[in-house]
Structures are given as C-alpha cells and as structure tokens.
Design a protein around this motif. Structure first.
Motif, PDB file in Angstrom:
ATOM      1  N   PHE A 138       5.528  14.969 -10.539  1.00 50.62           N
ATOM      2  CA  PHE A 138       5.853  15.181 -11.957  1.00 50.62           C
ATOM      3  C   PHE A 138       4.866  16.156 -12.589  1.00 50.62           C
ATOM      4  O   PHE A 138       5.252  17.092 -13.292  1.00 50.62           O
ATOM      5  N   LYS A 139       3.572  15.944 -12.295  1.00 51.29           N
ATOM      6  CA  LYS A 139       2.531  16.808 -12.852  1.00 51.29           C
ATOM      7  C   LYS A 139       2.689  18.249 -12.360  1.00 51.29           C
ATOM      8  O   LYS A 139       2.578  19.199 -13.133  1.00 51.29           O
ATOM      9  N   LEU A 140       2.996  18.402 -11.071  1.00 55.95           N
ATOM     10  CA  LEU A 140       3.177  19.744 -10.512  1.00 55.95           C
ATOM     11  C   LEU A 140       4.380  20.448 -11.130  1.00 55.95           C
ATOM     12  O   LEU A 140       4.325  21.643 -11.433  1.00 55.95           O
ATOM     13  N   ARG A 141       5.467  19.712 -11.319  1.00 54.79           N
ATOM     14  CA  ARG A 141       6.656  20.315 -11.933  1.00 54.79           C
ATOM     15  C   ARG A 141       6.386  20.723 -13.371  1.00 54.79           C
ATOM     16  O   ARG A 141       6.870  21.758 -13.830  1.00 54.79           O
ATOM     17  N   LEU A 142       5.610  19.909 -14.077  1.00 47.12           N
ATOM     18  CA  LEU A 142       5.236  20.240 -15.445  1.00 47.12           C
ATOM     19  C   LEU A 142       4.395  21.514 -15.473  1.00 47.12           C
ATOM     20  O   LEU A 142       4.618  22.400 -16.297  1.00 47.12           O
ATOM     21  N   GLU A 143       3.431  21.603 -14.547  1.00 45.37           N
ATOM     22  CA  GLU A 143       2.602  22.801 -14.465  1.00 45.37           C
ATOM     23  C   GLU A 143       3.441  24.033 -14.106  1.00 45.37           C
ATOM     24  O   GLU A 143       3.176  25.135 -14.588  1.00 45.37           O
ATOM     25  N   LEU A 144       4.451  23.840 -13.255  1.00 47.52           N
ATOM     26  CA  LEU A 144       5.324  24.951 -12.880  1.00 47.52           C
ATOM     27  C   LEU A 144       6.081  25.474 -14.097  1.00 47.52           C
ATOM     28  O   LEU A 144       6.182  26.687 -14.312  1.00 47.52           O
ATOM     29  N   LYS A 145       6.586  24.558 -14.917  1.00 47.30           N
ATOM     30  CA  LYS A 145       7.354  24.945 -16.107  1.00 47.30           C
ATOM     31  C   LYS A 145       6.480  25.633 -17.151  1.00 47.30           C
ATOM     32  O   LYS A 145       6.954  26.501 -17.880  1.00 47.30           O
ATOM     33  N   THR A 146       5.216  25.240 -17.221  1.00 45.75           N
ATOM     34  CA  THR A 146       4.329  25.831 -18.222  1.00 45.75           C
ATOM     35  C   THR A 146       3.532  27.006 -17.641  1.00 45.75           C
ATOM     36  O   THR A 146       2.569  27.462 -18.250  1.00 45.75           O
ATOM     37  N   MET A 147       3.932  27.463 -16.452  1.00 44.99           N
ATOM     38  CA  MET A 147       3.323  28.625 -15.795  1.00 44.99           C
ATOM     39  C   MET A 147       1.839  28.426 -15.479  1.00 44.99           C
ATOM     40  O   MET A 147       1.061  29.375 -15.501  1.00 44.99           O
ATOM     41  N   GLN A 148       1.415  27.206 -15.202  1.00 48.28           N
ATOM     42  CA  GLN A 148       0.021  26.937 -14.858  1.00 48.28           C
ATOM     43  C   GLN A 148      -0.177  26.701 -13.367  1.00 48.28           C
ATOM     44  O   GLN A 148      -1.302  26.675 -12.890  1.00 48.28           O
ATOM     45  N   LEU A 149       0.918  26.530 -12.632  1.00 45.21           N
ATOM     46  CA  LEU A 149       0.829  26.235 -11.202  1.00 45.21           C
ATOM     47  C   LEU A 149       0.589  27.529 -10.429  1.00 45.21           C
ATOM     48  O   LEU A 149       1.359  28.472 -10.530  1.00 45.21           O
ATOM     49  N   THR A 150      -0.504  27.568  -9.669  1.00 44.69           N
ATOM     50  CA  THR A 150      -0.835  28.782  -8.922  1.00 44.69           C
ATOM     51  C   THR A 150      -0.169  28.824  -7.554  1.00 44.69           C
ATOM     52  O   THR A 150       0.085  29.892  -7.019  1.00 44.69           O
ATOM     53  N   ASN A 151       0.118  27.656  -6.976  1.00 45.41           N
ATOM     54  CA  ASN A 151       0.702  27.599  -5.642  1.00 45.41           C
ATOM     55  C   ASN A 151       1.961  26.723  -5.665  1.00 45.41           C
ATOM     56  O   ASN A 151       1.886  25.516  -5.450  1.00 45.41           O
ATOM     57  N   PRO A 152       3.127  27.325  -5.894  1.00 47.06           N
ATOM     58  CA  PRO A 152       4.369  26.537  -5.989  1.00 47.06           C
ATOM     59  C   PRO A 152       4.755  25.814  -4.702  1.00 47.06           C
ATOM     60  O   PRO A 152       5.529  24.863  -4.742  1.00 47.06           O
TER      61      PRO A 152
ATOM     62  N   GLU B 276       0.839  -1.204   0.000  1.00 48.81           N
ATOM     63  CA  GLU B 276       0.000   0.000   0.000  1.00 48.81           C
ATOM     64  C   GLU B 276       0.876   1.256   0.000  1.00 48.81           C
ATOM     65  O   GLU B 276       0.602   2.224  -0.713  1.00 48.81           O
ATOM     66  N   LEU B 277       1.952   1.223   0.780  1.00 46.58           N
ATOM     67  CA  LEU B 277       2.873   2.361   0.829  1.00 46.58           C
ATOM     68  C   LEU B 277       3.543   2.583  -0.522  1.00 46.58           C
ATOM     69  O   LEU B 277       3.699   3.723  -0.973  1.00 46.58           O
ATOM     70  N   LYS B 278       3.932   1.482  -1.182  1.00 45.18           N
ATOM     71  CA  LYS B 278       4.600   1.624  -2.483  1.00 45.18           C
ATOM     72  C   LYS B 278       3.657   2.180  -3.542  1.00 45.18           C
ATOM     73  O   LYS B 278       4.072   2.959  -4.394  1.00 45.18           O
ATOM     74  N   SER B 279       2.378   1.802  -3.481  1.00 46.05           N
ATOM     75  CA  SER B 279       1.427   2.366  -4.439  1.00 46.05           C
ATOM     76  C   SER B 279       1.185   3.846  -4.151  1.00 46.05           C
ATOM     77  O   SER B 279       1.058   4.655  -5.074  1.00 46.05           O
ATOM     78  N   MET B 280       1.153   4.228  -2.864  1.00 42.31           N
ATOM     79  CA  MET B 280       1.022   5.643  -2.506  1.00 42.31           C
ATOM     80  C   MET B 280       2.234   6.429  -2.993  1.00 42.31           C
ATOM     81  O   MET B 280       2.103   7.558  -3.475  1.00 42.31           O
ATOM     82  N   LEU B 281       3.420   5.824  -2.876  1.00 40.83           N
ATOM     83  CA  LEU B 281       4.646   6.472  -3.325  1.00 40.83           C
ATOM     84  C   LEU B 281       4.603   6.723  -4.828  1.00 40.83           C
ATOM     85  O   LEU B 281       4.960   7.810  -5.301  1.00 40.83           O
ATOM     86  N   LYS B 282       4.129   5.734  -5.573  1.00 43.66           N
ATOM     87  CA  LYS B 282       4.018   5.878  -7.022  1.00 43.66           C
ATOM     88  C   LYS B 282       3.063   7.021  -7.385  1.00 43.66           C
ATOM     89  O   LYS B 282       3.353   7.823  -8.274  1.00 43.66           O
ATOM     90  N   GLU B 283       1.927   7.104  -6.677  1.00 40.96           N
ATOM     91  CA  GLU B 283       0.955   8.179  -6.927  1.00 40.96           C
ATOM     92  C   GLU B 283       1.551   9.545  -6.617  1.00 40.96           C
ATOM     93  O   GLU B 283       1.363  10.496  -7.379  1.00 40.96           O
ATOM     94  N   LYS B 284       2.282   9.645  -5.500  1.00 34.58           N
ATOM     95  CA  LYS B 284       2.875  10.932  -5.114  1.00 34.58           C
ATOM     96  C   LYS B 284       3.942  11.369  -6.100  1.00 34.58           C
ATOM     97  O   LYS B 284       4.082  12.552  -6.401  1.00 34.58           O
ATOM     98  N   LYS B 285       4.727  10.403  -6.614  1.00 33.68           N
ATOM     99  CA  LYS B 285       5.750  10.752  -7.598  1.00 33.68           C
ATOM    100  C   LYS B 285       5.113  11.239  -8.893  1.00 33.68           C
ATOM    101  O   LYS B 285       5.608  12.173  -9.526  1.00 33.68           O
ATOM    102  N   ALA B 286       3.996  10.627  -9.282  1.00 34.32           N
ATOM    103  CA  ALA B 286       3.275  11.080 -10.472  1.00 34.32           C
ATOM    104  C   ALA B 286       2.712  12.480 -10.247  1.00 34.32           C
ATOM    105  O   ALA B 286       2.755  13.336 -11.144  1.00 34.32           O
TER     106      ALA B 286
END
Length: 65
Positions: free
Chosen positions: A28-42, A15-25
């Motif tokens: 990744f999504k947050l970093r992508l949003e940061l690079k494309t200037m879509q993230l409102t709360n860094p 269960e922990l490993k699946s949570m880890l996989k979700e958090k890493k994804a």
C-alpha cells in the motif's frame, strides 16, 4: 529483500499471517509513493507482490496439511 519459500515453510500460521499483513501494508505504501511520484524503483512493487504470493502459498499449504 526477496524471501524464499523455503524460509516460509518452517514458520507457523500466525507468524505467516502477521508477515502477510506487514507485506500488504508495505505494498500500500509503495503504491501511494508511486502515485505521488516519490517511488524511485517501481520494480519494488513486483517484488512485494511476489512475496505476498509466496506467503499465501505457505499459508494454504499449512492449512491443507
């Protein structure tokens, strides 16, 4: 949503490993949003990174015991 280590220590390793996989994804999504200037709360990136560290700590504690 910030999670606490106490919530994690009762879960099993799979269960922990699946949570880890979700958090890493999510990180990744947050970093992508940061690079494309879509993230409102860094500061979300720091929260997710700390959650990943907590999950890794719980996994290593389970494996060592």
């Amino acid at each position: 949503m910030k999670m606490k280590f106490i919530e994690l220590k009762d879960k099993d390793i799979n269960e922990l490993k699946s949570m880890l996989k979700e958090k890493k994804a999510e990180l990744f999504k947050l970093r992508l949003e940061l690079k494309t200037m879509q993230l409102t709360n860094p500061s979300q990136i720091a929260v997710v990174r700390k959650d990943i560290a907590r999950i890794n700590t719980a996994i290593s504690a389970k494996e060592n015991s």
